[in-house]
Design a protein around this motif. Sequence first.
Motif, mmCIF file in Angstrom:
data_model
loop_
_atom_site.group_PDB
_atom_site.id
_atom_site.type_symbol
_atom_site.label_atom_id
_atom_site.label_comp_id
_atom_site.label_asym_id
_atom_site.label_seq_id
_atom_site.Cartn_x
_atom_site.Cartn_y
_atom_site.Cartn_z
ATOM 1 N N ALA A 63 -19.585 -5.593 34.245
ATOM 2 C CA ALA A 63 -18.993 -4.397 34.777
ATOM 3 C C ALA A 63 -18.815 -4.593 36.314
ATOM 4 O O ALA A 63 -17.789 -3.965 36.861
ATOM 5 C CB ALA A 63 -19.834 -2.900 34.431
ATOM 6 N N LYS A 65 -16.172 -7.029 36.989
ATOM 7 C CA LYS A 65 -14.860 -6.629 36.774
ATOM 8 C C LYS A 65 -14.465 -5.406 37.850
ATOM 9 O O LYS A 65 -13.145 -5.095 37.998
ATOM 10 C CB LYS A 65 -14.914 -6.004 35.534
ATOM 11 C CG LYS A 65 -14.841 -7.054 34.408
ATOM 12 C CD LYS A 65 -14.998 -6.502 32.865
ATOM 13 C CE LYS A 65 -15.001 -7.327 31.738
ATOM 14 N NZ LYS A 65 -15.306 -6.657 30.458
ATOM 15 N N THR A 99 -15.424 -2.496 37.625
ATOM 16 C CA THR A 99 -15.603 -1.028 37.131
ATOM 17 C C THR A 99 -16.707 -0.166 37.854
ATOM 18 O O THR A 99 -16.650 1.033 37.823
ATOM 19 C CB THR A 99 -16.241 -1.336 35.684
ATOM 20 O OG1 THR A 99 -15.148 -2.386 34.900
ATOM 21 C CG2 THR A 99 -16.215 0.015 34.902
#
Length: 352
Positions: free
Chosen positions: A87, A90, A92
Amino acid sequence: MKRRDFIKKASVGATAAAATTTIAAPFVHAAKKTPIRWRLQTYAGPALAEHVIKPQIEAFNKIANGDMVIELYNADQLVPTPELFRAMQKGTIDAVQSDDDSIAAPVDVSVFAAYFPFATRYSLDVPTLFNQYGLNEIWEEAYNEVDGVTWLGSGPWDPCNFATKSPINSLEDLKGKRVFTFPTGGKFLQRFGVVPVTLPWEDVEVALQTGELDGIAWSGITEDYTVGWADVTEYYLTNNISGAWIGSYFANSEKWEAVPEHLKALFKVTMDSSNYNRMSWYWWGEAHYRVNGGKLKLTTIPEHEWDKVEAEAVKYWDEIAAKSPRNAKVVEILKKYTDTMKKAGKPYRYAD
């Protein structure tokens, strides 16, 4: 001076002053700053986060003075802990406080984070190994091979002991125990019949109450009392498989590079301050709760039995060393460090 001349000169002076004021000091609206915003998730649940990271984030936000704001999230609040690394890659989530092992960091050295069996005996071992024995450089090298995530540094936490619902007085008592623990620690403990169980952090207390878990090997006694696990277990084993948890801070590389240098420096200063304060908090708590806790009964496996666990750890180290040249280098450092501490004697280590 004649009265007429005085009035004339005063009138001219006042007019000039007013004109100067009007021209030289126009009103300007100050532009509002748009702060950099990060979302940081910790491995810790709410009660524990109050001690291990919240003071740091509050201090950072205060000193940053609106230039940057970090929003803190607790364990599994935004992303399940095992998915945190991906995460973060990415984008996120912007940053993480955890051990490399729990977030499935795709580097060979992740196995040494959290509770690598018997790698440490005291919390001071962690900064010593990283700052004086070369682990900082090894970790930087490893993470430089991974895109998207920047490793920012490591620090010490508490030891790893068992808190259980039934007493453990021998190695035989470990067999069949379903225990919440860390990935690497769990794999090692399987050699003694322990059954590692993976659960979201917030489900642990209920799992102990319902019998899904027989115990935990996730922390020392400070956390057992702080987060409420001392209320749902009865016994605490004084033998530990590691003297200090190794945790780290990580950030999405793109987000980290976008931070001005003065705020990068501020984050690292508050990170170091957090490491120091946490170390003293645990050092206090590990003694205080053994003596004054009142909830958990202390048990101990005799030394001649526990020596078997330490001997097995040495074999485990060699198995891990065989997995990569870098792992072999870390194991070599750990062996050298342990040998030095033993030769130094008290207060570093007790001689065999």
